[in-house]
Design an enzyme around this catalytic site. Structure first.
Site, PDB file in Angstrom:
ATOM      1  N   ASP A 143       0.857  -1.192   0.000  1.00  0.00           N
ATOM      2  CA  ASP A 143       0.000   0.000   0.000  1.00  0.00           C
ATOM      3  C   ASP A 143       0.892   1.242   0.000  1.00  0.00           C
ATOM      4  O   ASP A 143       2.125   1.141  -0.164  1.00  0.00           O
ATOM      5  CB  ASP A 143      -1.006  -0.041   1.168  1.00  0.00           C
ATOM      6  CG  ASP A 143      -0.392   0.226   2.533  1.00  0.00           C
ATOM      7  OD1 ASP A 143       0.845   0.431   2.620  1.00  0.00           O
ATOM      8  OD2 ASP A 143      -1.145   0.234   3.525  1.00  0.00           O
ATOM      9  N   HIS A 144       0.273   2.396   0.193  1.00  0.00           N
ATOM     10  CA  HIS A 144       1.014   3.659   0.136  1.00  0.00           C
ATOM     11  C   HIS A 144       2.143   3.736   1.172  1.00  0.00           C
ATOM     12  O   HIS A 144       3.165   4.370   0.928  1.00  0.00           O
ATOM     13  CB  HIS A 144       0.043   4.839   0.345  1.00  0.00           C
ATOM     14  CG  HIS A 144      -0.803   4.687   1.565  1.00  0.00           C
ATOM     15  ND1 HIS A 144      -1.897   3.830   1.611  1.00  0.00           N
ATOM     16  CD2 HIS A 144      -0.698   5.228   2.805  1.00  0.00           C
ATOM     17  CE1 HIS A 144      -2.427   3.881   2.821  1.00  0.00           C
ATOM     18  NE2 HIS A 144      -1.730   4.721   3.556  1.00  0.00           N
ATOM     19  N   HIS A 189      10.307 -24.226   9.460  1.00  0.00           N
ATOM     20  CA  HIS A 189       9.270 -24.975  10.190  1.00  0.00           C
ATOM     21  C   HIS A 189       7.875 -24.813   9.585  1.00  0.00           C
ATOM     22  O   HIS A 189       7.075 -25.725   9.669  1.00  0.00           O
ATOM     23  CB  HIS A 189       9.201 -24.518  11.655  1.00  0.00           C
ATOM     24  CG  HIS A 189      10.379 -24.943  12.469  1.00  0.00           C
ATOM     25  ND1 HIS A 189      10.424 -24.855  13.834  1.00  0.00           N
ATOM     26  CD2 HIS A 189      11.581 -25.471  12.087  1.00  0.00           C
ATOM     27  CE1 HIS A 189      11.586 -25.307  14.281  1.00  0.00           C
ATOM     28  NE2 HIS A 189      12.319 -25.680  13.238  1.00  0.00           N
ATOM     29  N   ARG A 228       7.491 -34.261  11.125  1.00  0.00           N
ATOM     30  CA  ARG A 228       6.955 -33.362  12.161  1.00  0.00           C
ATOM     31  C   ARG A 228       6.500 -32.031  11.577  1.00  0.00           C
ATOM     32  O   ARG A 228       5.364 -31.598  11.778  1.00  0.00           O
ATOM     33  CB  ARG A 228       8.054 -33.148  13.216  1.00  0.00           C
ATOM     34  CG  ARG A 228       7.690 -32.249  14.355  1.00  0.00           C
ATOM     35  CD  ARG A 228       8.743 -32.352  15.462  1.00  0.00           C
ATOM     36  NE  ARG A 228      10.095 -32.112  14.947  1.00  0.00           N
ATOM     37  CZ  ARG A 228      10.835 -31.033  15.244  1.00  0.00           C
ATOM     38  NH1 ARG A 228      10.366 -30.121  16.047  1.00  0.00           N
ATOM     39  NH2 ARG A 228      12.061 -30.894  14.760  1.00  0.00           N
ATOM     40  N   HIS A 229       7.374 -31.404  10.811  1.00  0.00           N
ATOM     41  CA  HIS A 229       7.009 -30.093  10.261  1.00  0.00           C
ATOM     42  C   HIS A 229       5.927 -30.220   9.188  1.00  0.00           C
ATOM     43  O   HIS A 229       5.014 -29.397   9.112  1.00  0.00           O
ATOM     44  CB  HIS A 229       8.239 -29.378   9.701  1.00  0.00           C
ATOM     45  CG  HIS A 229       9.254 -29.072  10.752  1.00  0.00           C
ATOM     46  ND1 HIS A 229       8.931 -28.484  11.949  1.00  0.00           N
ATOM     47  CD2 HIS A 229      10.593 -29.310  10.796  1.00  0.00           C
ATOM     48  CE1 HIS A 229      10.026 -28.348  12.685  1.00  0.00           C
ATOM     49  NE2 HIS A 229      11.048 -28.857  12.016  1.00  0.00           N
ATOM     50  N   GLY A 280      -1.989  -5.672   8.546  1.00  0.00           N
ATOM     51  CA  GLY A 280      -3.221  -5.669   7.754  1.00  0.00           C
ATOM     52  C   GLY A 280      -3.070  -6.431   6.455  1.00  0.00           C
ATOM     53  O   GLY A 280      -3.922  -7.273   6.098  1.00  0.00           O
ATOM     54  N   CYS A 300       2.977  -3.124   4.146  1.00  0.00           N
ATOM     55  CA  CYS A 300       2.102  -2.007   4.523  1.00  0.00           C
ATOM     56  C   CYS A 300       2.777  -1.303   5.698  1.00  0.00           C
ATOM     57  O   CYS A 300       3.983  -1.485   5.902  1.00  0.00           O
ATOM     58  CB  CYS A 300       0.676  -2.479   4.820  1.00  0.00           C
ATOM     59  SG  CYS A 300       0.457  -3.486   6.304  1.00  0.00           S
ATOM     60  N   GLY A 301       2.046  -0.515   6.452  1.00  0.00           N
ATOM     61  CA  GLY A 301       2.682   0.231   7.534  1.00  0.00           C
ATOM     62  C   GLY A 301       3.242  -0.668   8.615  1.00  0.00           C
ATOM     63  O   GLY A 301       4.378  -0.517   9.064  1.00  0.00           O
ATOM     64  N   THR A 302       2.430  -1.643   9.040  1.00  0.00           N
ATOM     65  CA  THR A 302       2.857  -2.578  10.085  1.00  0.00           C
ATOM     66  C   THR A 302       3.172  -3.972   9.548  1.00  0.00           C
ATOM     67  O   THR A 302       3.770  -4.782  10.259  1.00  0.00           O
ATOM     68  CB  THR A 302       1.720  -2.764  11.112  1.00  0.00           C
ATOM     69  OG1 THR A 302       0.556  -3.215  10.391  1.00  0.00           O
ATOM     70  CG2 THR A 302       1.399  -1.465  11.836  1.00  0.00           C
ATOM     71  N   GLY A 303       2.701  -4.276   8.360  1.00  0.00           N
ATOM     72  CA  GLY A 303       2.766  -5.640   7.819  1.00  0.00           C
ATOM     73  C   GLY A 303       1.566  -6.463   8.266  1.00  0.00           C
ATOM     74  O   GLY A 303       1.297  -7.535   7.731  1.00  0.00           O
TER      75      GLY A 303
HETATM   76  C1  RB5 Z   1      -2.264   2.659   6.486  1.00  0.00           C
HETATM   77  O1  RB5 Z   1      -2.288   3.859   7.175  1.00  0.00           O
HETATM   78  C2  RB5 Z   1      -2.038   1.517   7.455  1.00  0.00           C
HETATM   79  O2  RB5 Z   1      -3.198   1.273   8.185  1.00  0.00           O
HETATM   80  C3  RB5 Z   1      -1.600   0.283   6.716  1.00  0.00           C
HETATM   81  O3  RB5 Z   1      -0.447   0.558   5.993  1.00  0.00           O
HETATM   82  C4  RB5 Z   1      -1.257  -0.930   7.562  1.00  0.00           C
HETATM   83  O4  RB5 Z   1      -0.362  -0.608   8.573  1.00  0.00           O
HETATM   84  C5  RB5 Z   1      -2.383  -1.738   8.032  1.00  0.00           C
HETATM   85  O5  RB5 Z   1      -2.237  -2.745   8.713  1.00  0.00           O
END
Ligand code: RB5
Length: 149
Positions: free
Chosen positions: A7-8, A97, A132-133, A69, A64-67
């Site tokens: 995303d952006h 694993h 196992r894995h 979402g 994305c911002g956090t990975g």
């Molecule tokens: C966008 O602002 C943010 O919500 C998105 O990049 C992401 O972090 C969502 O999980």
């Protein structure tokens, strides 16, 4: 073939990752986005995941911002095992694993140098296999199909 999508929030980090893939001579397909205009991360997680699930691409890297979402969206596609990694140990073990086929990065969480180390170790590590894995990865697949693991 490695598919990338973001995303952006992930535009700049994605460029760094593409630089690494070029350095490693690894073929890749960039689905976008490449503009800072706000966009919805589920679209990009889904589009990349479809290419991995269909076998058109071997692995996917999504940002994305956090990975978080974008990984949630990708993991809704059958056959996808997408992991958010902020460290190299988890990245390595997610391959050995869990046979993770997609990696999600948080551009607002990890810096570019750490992100590139995570990507490199994730791409260079194979699934360890073994009873196992394999059994545990197959159990995840059963849950996905609505069965008891
Ligand atoms: C966008 O602002 C943010 O919500 C998105 O990049 C992401 O972090 C969502 O999980």
């Amino acid at each position: 073939m490695i598919v990338l999508a973001n995303d952006h929030a992930g535009v700049e980090l994605k460029k760094e990752i593409i630089g690494l893939l070029e350095q490693l001579n690894l073929p890749h397909k960039d689905l976008g986005v490449n503009s800072p205009e706000s966009t919805d991360y589920p679209l990009w997680g889904y589009r990349a995941a479809k290419l991995v699930a269909s076998g058109e691409c071997d692995r996917g890297i999504i940002i994305c911002g956090t990975g978080v979402g974008i990984s949630l969206a990708a993991n809704k596609v059958r056959g996808i095992r997408c992991v958010v990694c902020t460290d190299c140990y988890s990245a390595k073990l997610s391959r050995e694993h869990n046979d993770a086929n997609m990696l999600a990065l948080g551009a607002r969480v990890v810096g570019p140098d750490l992100a590139k180390m995570i990507v490199q170790v994730w791409l260079e590590t194979s699934f360890a296999g073994g009873e196992r894995h394999s059994r545990r990865v197959n159990m995840i697949g059963k849950i996905e199909q609505g069965q008891e693991p």
